[in-house]
Design an enzyme around this catalytic site. Sequence first.
Site, PDB file in Angstrom:
ATOM      1  N   ASP A   1       0.814  -1.223   0.000  1.00 56.23           N
ATOM      2  CA  ASP A   1       0.000   0.000   0.000  1.00 56.23           C
ATOM      3  C   ASP A   1       0.850   1.277   0.000  1.00 56.23           C
ATOM      4  OD1 ASP A   1      -2.251  -1.572   0.121  1.00 56.23           O
ATOM      5  OD2 ASP A   1      -2.572  -1.317   2.272  1.00 56.23           O
TER       6      ASP A   1
ATOM      7  N   GLU B   1     -12.855   1.413   5.173  1.00 51.66           N
ATOM      8  CA  GLU B   1     -13.174   1.819   3.793  1.00 51.66           C
ATOM      9  C   GLU B   1     -14.684   1.731   3.532  1.00 51.66           C
ATOM     10  OE1 GLU B   1      -9.196   0.442   1.446  1.00 51.66           O
ATOM     11  OE2 GLU B   1     -10.460  -1.115   2.266  1.00 51.66           O
TER      12      GLU B   1
ATOM     13  N   TYR C   1     -11.063  -5.792  -4.075  1.00 56.74           N
ATOM     14  CA  TYR C   1     -11.856  -4.566  -4.071  1.00 56.74           C
ATOM     15  C   TYR C   1     -12.744  -4.509  -5.320  1.00 56.74           C
ATOM     16  CZ  TYR C   1      -8.959  -2.560  -0.305  1.00 56.74           C
ATOM     17  OH  TYR C   1      -8.332  -2.307   0.885  1.00 56.74           O
TER      18      TYR C   1
ATOM     19  N   GLU D   1     -10.856  -6.306  -8.549  1.00 55.15           N
ATOM     20  CA  GLU D   1      -9.539  -6.944  -8.531  1.00 55.15           C
ATOM     21  C   GLU D   1      -9.733  -8.452  -8.700  1.00 55.15           C
ATOM     22  OE1 GLU D   1      -7.436  -3.763  -5.431  1.00 55.15           O
ATOM     23  OE2 GLU D   1      -8.217  -5.665  -4.655  1.00 55.15           O
TER      24      GLU D   1
END
Length: 390
Positions: free
Chosen positions: A81, A242, A347, A369
């Site tokens: 990340d 998220e 995701y 993904e």
Amino acid sequence: MLGAVISRGLYSLIVILLSVDLLPCLCADGEQINPLVLEELLLWVGGGAGSVNTYRIPLLTFTRHGSLLAFSEARKQSEVDIGAKFIAMRRSTDKGATWAPTSFIVDDGSLADGLNLGSVVIDEETGSVLLIYSLCFHRYHCSPSSTMLVESLDDGLSWSAPRNLSVMLGVKSFAPGPGFGIQKRIPPAVGRLVVCGHGSIAGDGVFCILSDDHGLSWRYGAALKSIPYNQPKQSLDFNPDECQPVEMEDGSIVVNVRNNNNYHCRCRIVVRSLDGGESLPVDELVFDHTLVDPAVAAGALQKEGILFFTNPSNEQHRVNLTLRWSLTDGQSWEKKAVQIWAGPSGYSSMTSFRSDSPVDKKFIYVIYEKGHKDYDESISFVKVHLYGGR
Ligand SMILES: *[C@@H]1O[C@H](CO)[C@@H](O)[C@H](O)[C@H]1NC(C)=O
Ligand SMILES: *[C@@H]1O[C@H](CO)[C@@H](O)[C@H](O)[C@H]1NC(C)=O
């Protein structure tokens, strides 16, 4: 005799009404929603020699003019990340049938803790496309964290230089989305841009930033803080992370949230704002046990009164990318679900084009993904026909 003739006439009239008018209405009701994956296309594949190591964090939106824009983080050196990245973009002017080659619209150079996506939001009044991302989110070999914005005024063809929203918002770590932001269409706060995201690992929680002047100025609105706030977390702590906001037909905003530390369940947190993103009251918070989740960024979309949801539907692992739909604003989900990909998947995000055309009412579009061994091997685009291809 005469009566019989009349009623026979009425009967035929009813038959005609049924076949001509009522059946299409059933479709619009959602009773016949029967999603079918019509097309699938890989937009990005990482790992080629001398190229971007990994593409992650896919976003998808239609512009006001009906062009599709797909974005992702192009992670230059590794899959992690942190590290240096580009923002990659591809653009389609035929609703996803063909795509222009990738352009890299932002380059963070060689930062140890580079950029992270992000939320894309369309201002329907100005036509502008706003893309908000963070820099130095993890404060790894850098400080402070900044919330940044780039904007396109020409349907995604060219992009402004980055603007630093932290001048207004302050330097709290804020990772927008990932997904889309919304512009309020229904009262309260019509025209407002609402972008929700999450804070840093300790100071985590869901936070929304708001703009009432088409993205010129921004301020913090709603907050749903983690517990214990600003302290290191343990497994099973309350740690909303998220998230994807959607506007419902009553003007409320439903935020579908990653339950990062599996508080209460291995499923999604859903919280509703009744005041245009100013607050996310705990009274409006539920755990949706149907939406089992391995702690991931998921997709949500409201179209014509039907709520759609995508995630890797598995309590432990990022596999089994599944599309669900609700005819009751998320109170319940239809039993039938559509598996988009059985294998590794992470995701996801969704979009659809709002127009008066009957064709546009039939489609939603998913980006996610996808991989065979690992979920971060590629980013895939899927066109879904909502009525079984009819
Ligand atoms: C953005 O603005 C903040 C607040 O003024 C500042 O501390 C930060 O260094 C700026 N970030 C960038 C990337 O310029
Ligand atoms: C995939 O998702 C469906 C729907 O939630 C579920 O019934 C099924 O058990 C899941 N399969 C796996 C392998 O997770």
